[in-house]
Design a protein around this motif. Structure first.
Motif, PDB file in Angstrom:
ATOM      1  N   ASN A 198       0.819  -1.207   0.000  1.00  0.00           N
ATOM      2  CA  ASN A 198       0.000   0.000   0.000  1.00  0.00           C
ATOM      3  C   ASN A 198       0.855   1.259   0.000  1.00  0.00           C
ATOM      4  N   ARG A 199       1.980   1.214   0.690  1.00  0.00           N
ATOM      5  CA  ARG A 199       2.885   2.369   0.681  1.00  0.00           C
ATOM      6  C   ARG A 199       3.369   2.651  -0.729  1.00  0.00           C
ATOM      7  N   LEU A 200       3.741   1.590  -1.441  1.00  0.00           N
ATOM      8  CA  LEU A 200       4.168   1.754  -2.827  1.00  0.00           C
ATOM      9  C   LEU A 200       3.033   2.309  -3.679  1.00  0.00           C
ATOM     10  N   ARG A 201       1.829   1.800  -3.489  1.00  0.00           N
ATOM     11  CA  ARG A 201       0.692   2.235  -4.308  1.00  0.00           C
ATOM     12  C   ARG A 201       0.423   3.723  -4.132  1.00  0.00           C
ATOM     13  N   HIS A 202       0.537   4.225  -2.902  1.00  0.00           N
ATOM     14  CA  HIS A 202       0.288   5.646  -2.675  1.00  0.00           C
ATOM     15  C   HIS A 202       1.365   6.512  -3.322  1.00  0.00           C
ATOM     16  N   LEU A 203       2.547   5.965  -3.524  1.00  0.00           N
ATOM     17  CA  LEU A 203       3.575   6.681  -4.288  1.00  0.00           C
ATOM     18  C   LEU A 203       3.324   6.569  -5.787  1.00  0.00           C
ATOM     19  N   SER A 204       3.116   5.351  -6.248  1.00  0.00           N
ATOM     20  CA  SER A 204       3.038   5.109  -7.690  1.00  0.00           C
ATOM     21  C   SER A 204       1.786   5.704  -8.321  1.00  0.00           C
ATOM     22  N   MET A 205       0.666   5.711  -7.593  1.00  0.00           N
ATOM     23  CA  MET A 205      -0.570   6.229  -8.169  1.00  0.00           C
ATOM     24  C   MET A 205      -0.560   7.745  -8.334  1.00  0.00           C
ATOM     25  N   ARG A 206       0.466   8.404  -7.790  1.00  0.00           N
ATOM     26  CA  ARG A 206       0.649   9.830  -8.040  1.00  0.00           C
ATOM     27  C   ARG A 206       1.470  10.069  -9.305  1.00  0.00           C
ATOM     28  N   VAL A 207       2.061   9.000  -9.821  1.00  0.00           N
ATOM     29  CA  VAL A 207       2.992   9.115 -10.948  1.00  0.00           C
ATOM     30  C   VAL A 207       2.477   8.394 -12.188  1.00  0.00           C
ATOM     31  N   PHE A 208       2.003   7.173 -12.008  1.00  0.00           N
ATOM     32  CA  PHE A 208       1.616   6.353 -13.147  1.00  0.00           C
ATOM     33  C   PHE A 208       0.165   6.606 -13.556  1.00  0.00           C
ATOM     34  N   ASP A 209      -0.198   6.064 -14.688  1.00  0.00           N
ATOM     35  CA  ASP A 209      -1.501   6.315 -15.299  1.00  0.00           C
ATOM     36  C   ASP A 209      -2.606   5.570 -14.551  1.00  0.00           C
ATOM     37  N   ARG A 210      -3.391   6.307 -13.789  1.00  0.00           N
ATOM     38  CA  ARG A 210      -4.484   5.680 -13.049  1.00  0.00           C
ATOM     39  C   ARG A 210      -5.578   5.170 -13.988  1.00  0.00           C
ATOM     40  N   ALA A 211      -5.687   5.793 -15.159  1.00  0.00           N
ATOM     41  CA  ALA A 211      -6.681   5.325 -16.131  1.00  0.00           C
ATOM     42  C   ALA A 211      -6.392   3.890 -16.555  1.00  0.00           C
ATOM     43  N   GLN A 254      10.824   1.078 -10.984  1.00  0.00           N
ATOM     44  CA  GLN A 254      10.857   2.476 -11.403  1.00  0.00           C
ATOM     45  C   GLN A 254      10.777   3.418 -10.199  1.00  0.00           C
ATOM     46  N   MET A 255       9.908   3.102  -9.242  1.00  0.00           N
ATOM     47  CA  MET A 255       9.801   3.938  -8.053  1.00  0.00           C
ATOM     48  C   MET A 255      11.055   3.834  -7.194  1.00  0.00           C
ATOM     49  N   ALA A 256      11.639   2.641  -7.118  1.00  0.00           N
ATOM     50  CA  ALA A 256      12.867   2.472  -6.345  1.00  0.00           C
ATOM     51  C   ALA A 256      14.022   3.250  -6.966  1.00  0.00           C
ATOM     52  N   ALA A 257      14.048   3.317  -8.298  1.00  0.00           N
ATOM     53  CA  ALA A 257      15.098   4.086  -8.973  1.00  0.00           C
ATOM     54  C   ALA A 257      14.892   5.586  -8.772  1.00  0.00           C
ATOM     55  N   PHE A 290      13.469   2.962  -0.187  1.00  0.00           N
ATOM     56  CA  PHE A 290      13.320   1.509  -0.331  1.00  0.00           C
ATOM     57  C   PHE A 290      14.488   0.740   0.266  1.00  0.00           C
ATOM     58  N   THR A 291      14.180  -0.482   0.659  1.00  0.00           N
ATOM     59  CA  THR A 291      15.208  -1.422   1.091  1.00  0.00           C
ATOM     60  C   THR A 291      14.880  -2.783   0.516  1.00  0.00           C
ATOM     61  N   ASP A 292      15.882  -3.616   0.372  1.00  0.00           N
ATOM     62  CA  ASP A 292      15.640  -4.963  -0.141  1.00  0.00           C
ATOM     63  C   ASP A 292      14.749  -5.735   0.835  1.00  0.00           C
TER      64      ASP A 292
END
Length: 227
Positions: free
Chosen positions: A165-178, A216-219, A225-227
């Motif tokens: 969920n933490r990743l999703r809240h980051l990625s959904m601000r960047v990637f295409d929600r459509a 992509q978000m980790a980069a 992020f951590t392993d």
């Protein structure tokens, strides 16, 4: 997403350590508290009108959930997002939810709840409300489990996916929600057609999107992020 954290929304009530924990837990998942950010017992206790003891207990619970790190003599910091935990939760979700989709396709139940959540996502997307968009996303998947006659399965899955969920809240601000909404519509169309194979394939494609987003978000935010 900017590296500066958003102001923390104050809880309506925070009279116990559990309530403070639940508030902070939500703030971490939404990205209001970012990885590496220091938590101050004194400041949070003052904001919620409590002594430091229940706040300290809340910090300990966050650490037990893998969302904070208590460093002796240094303080408490928001933990980084575990890529291993994200990938583990994603794998479990794909295995379980693809089976749920096949079951729903065979049952042909009322799917109006899934339609409602896609509509809710569309409204949240138009309003640029990422938390509401993700809540509707979760309700879509919960509704699919309900339609399969196994609502408790989603409850079990939900407990596994804090780091996801933490990743999703980051990625959904960047990637295409459509694209996410289109994937939900593909799942729903297959379910309505009673096509178990197509429903399973649509669920797998949807949940594998994270395999592209995570690196992509980790980069873009290596410190998060951590392993």
């Amino acid at each position: 997403m900017a590296d500066d954290p958003a102001p923390l929304p104050l809880p309506r009530s925070a009279s116990t350590a559990q309530q403070v924990h639940d508030w902070l837990y939500s703030c971490v998942l939404r990205g209001d508290l970012l990885p590496g950010q220091r938590l101050s017992e004194t400041e949070i206790a003052a904001r919620v009108g409590l002594s430091r003891q229940p706040v300290r207990e809340a910090f300990i619970r966050l650490a037990e959930n893998g969302l904070a790190e208590i460093r002796p003599q240094r303080g408490t910091y928001i933990g980084r997002i575990s890529m291993r935990a994200v990938l583990s939760a994603r794998l479990i979700r794909e295995a379980v939810e693809s089976d749920l989709a096949r079951r729903v396709a065979g049952l042909r139940p009322d799917l109006s709840a899934l339609h409602a959540q896609i509509a809710a996502q569309q409204m949240a997307h138009a309003a640029e409300d990422v938390p509401a968009f993700i809540e509707a996303d979760d309700r879509f998947h919960a509704a699919m489990a309900e339609a399969a006659g196994a609502p408790e399965v989603w409850q079990d899955l939900d407990r596994l996916k804090a780091q996801m969920n933490r990743l999703r809240h980051l990625s959904m601000r960047v990637f295409d929600r459509a694209a996410t909404m289109a994937q939900h519509r593909a799942i729903l169309e297959a379910l309505e057609a009673g096509d178990a194979g197509a429903a399973e394939a649509a669920v797998r494609a949807h949940l594998r999107q994270m395999l592209d987003e995570l690196p992509q978000m980790a980069a873009a935010h290596p410190a998060y992020f951590t392993d």
